[in-house]
Design a protein around this motif. Structure first.
Motif, PDB file in Angstrom:
ATOM      1  N   GLU A  52       0.818  -1.213   0.000  1.00  0.00           N
ATOM      2  CA  GLU A  52       0.000   0.000   0.000  1.00  0.00           C
ATOM      3  C   GLU A  52       0.851   1.262   0.000  1.00  0.00           C
ATOM      4  O   GLU A  52       0.487   2.275  -0.599  1.00  0.00           O
ATOM      5  N   LYS A  53       1.999   1.211   0.661  1.00  0.00           N
ATOM      6  CA  LYS A  53       2.869   2.393   0.697  1.00  0.00           C
ATOM      7  C   LYS A  53       3.335   2.785  -0.702  1.00  0.00           C
ATOM      8  O   LYS A  53       3.489   3.967  -1.008  1.00  0.00           O
ATOM      9  N   HIS A  55       1.604   2.201  -3.494  1.00  0.00           N
ATOM     10  CA  HIS A  55       0.436   2.802  -4.149  1.00  0.00           C
ATOM     11  C   HIS A  55       0.263   4.260  -3.728  1.00  0.00           C
ATOM     12  O   HIS A  55      -0.005   5.138  -4.551  1.00  0.00           O
ATOM     13  N   GLN A  56       0.412   4.519  -2.438  1.00  0.00           N
ATOM     14  CA  GLN A  56       0.261   5.884  -1.933  1.00  0.00           C
ATOM     15  C   GLN A  56       1.334   6.802  -2.504  1.00  0.00           C
ATOM     16  O   GLN A  56       1.059   7.952  -2.862  1.00  0.00           O
ATOM     17  N   THR A  59       0.449   7.659  -6.140  1.00  0.00           N
ATOM     18  CA  THR A  59      -0.659   8.615  -6.215  1.00  0.00           C
ATOM     19  C   THR A  59      -0.186  10.025  -5.884  1.00  0.00           C
ATOM     20  O   THR A  59      -0.505  10.991  -6.587  1.00  0.00           O
ATOM     21  N   PHE A  60       0.576  10.151  -4.818  1.00  0.00           N
ATOM     22  CA  PHE A  60       1.103  11.453  -4.402  1.00  0.00           C
ATOM     23  C   PHE A  60       2.015  12.032  -5.487  1.00  0.00           C
ATOM     24  O   PHE A  60       1.942  13.217  -5.822  1.00  0.00           O
ATOM     25  N   ARG A 195      -8.447  13.855  -7.738  1.00  0.00           N
ATOM     26  CA  ARG A 195      -8.635  12.468  -7.301  1.00  0.00           C
ATOM     27  C   ARG A 195      -9.053  11.576  -8.470  1.00  0.00           C
ATOM     28  O   ARG A 195      -8.485  10.504  -8.687  1.00  0.00           O
TER      29      ARG A 195
END
Length: 249
Positions: A52-53, A55-56, A59-60, A195
């Protein structure tokens, strides 16, 4: 802003442009095929295997990179160009696309060879290549990318190129009626739906790019996928500007 009229093209080139544009427009309005639903399910399963890190972080990075490139001073200095004909203008656009495809392919091969860590680094690098290409294409078509709403048009073209079938028709209609749509756009870039933009872009390219994170085959996958993604964006940009300049609906 681009100034050649439709009549200034040779009859043969005019016919070619209309045919290419019609095929592309039809593709933009096609309904979602069953295969894309299956691909989405596969993509969802693959995404669960990525931490998940990561993916985050992706996105950022997408939001910051796009904002930095589109609304900073780095790439917004290209001046609109003038040419003797629309056909010559497009010849230069095609040359630009070929150059950026090769650049992206090399970049994808290098980062793909490095496995998951280098693969993550490919996202911002590829974004920068794509956005720089859009600036150059816009200037070649004669549009002043120093204007805020012209940069928003580039962002919309980018969205259209990498939107899902569900979202594509909506974005396509924005481009088709851009002049009237642009009148209602906010002056604040933070009002843009970042988003949706991030999710659409990630969802579109994740399935193709995940294999780049796999050692051994990553280099080959990165080279091919980057080449194809830049080609796709270049084709979308050409046809979007054709619609604007030639007033084709």
């Amino acid at each position: 802003m681009g100034g050649e009229s439709f009549e200034e093209m040779s009859p043969l080139y005019r016919k070619r442009v209309l045919i290419e544009l019609a095929f592309w427009q039809r593709k933009m309005m096609k309904k979602q095929p069953i295969g894309s639903v299956w691909a989405k399910n596969i993509q969802t399963k693959l995404n669960k295997l990525i931490p998940e890190k990561i993916h985050q972080a992706i996105t950022f990075t997408i939001e910051k990179m796009v904002k930095g490139v589109l609304f900073g001073a780095q790439y917004t200095t290209a001046l609109p160009k003038t040419y003797s004909s629309f056909q010559l203008r497009e010849a230069y656009v095609l040359r630009l696309i070929e150059t950026y495809k090769k650049t992206a392919s090399i970049e994808g091969a290098v980062t793909g060879a490095g496995g998951i860590l280098m693969g993550v680094a490919d996202f911002p690098a590829l974004l920068a290549i794509k956005l720089k290409m859009l600036f150059d294409i816009a200037a070649t078509y004669g549009y002043d990318v120093r204007q805020y709403k012209e940069r928003l048009f580039l962002l919309t073209v980018f969205q259209l190129a990498f939107s899902s079938h569900q979202h594509r028709a909506e974005v396509y209609n924005r481009v088709l009626h851009w002049e009237s749509y642009a009148e209602g756009l906010p002056d604040d870039v933070d009002s843009f739906d970042w988003r949706t933009f991030q999710l659409e872009y990630r969802d579109y390219i994740d399935l193709a790019k995940m294999a780049q994170l796999i050692p051994v085959i990553g280099a080959a996958v990165g080279a091919v996928v980057n080449y194809q993604l830049v080609q796709q964006l270049g084709t979308a940009a050409m046809n979007c500007y054709r619609m604007r300049m030639l007033k084709v609906e």
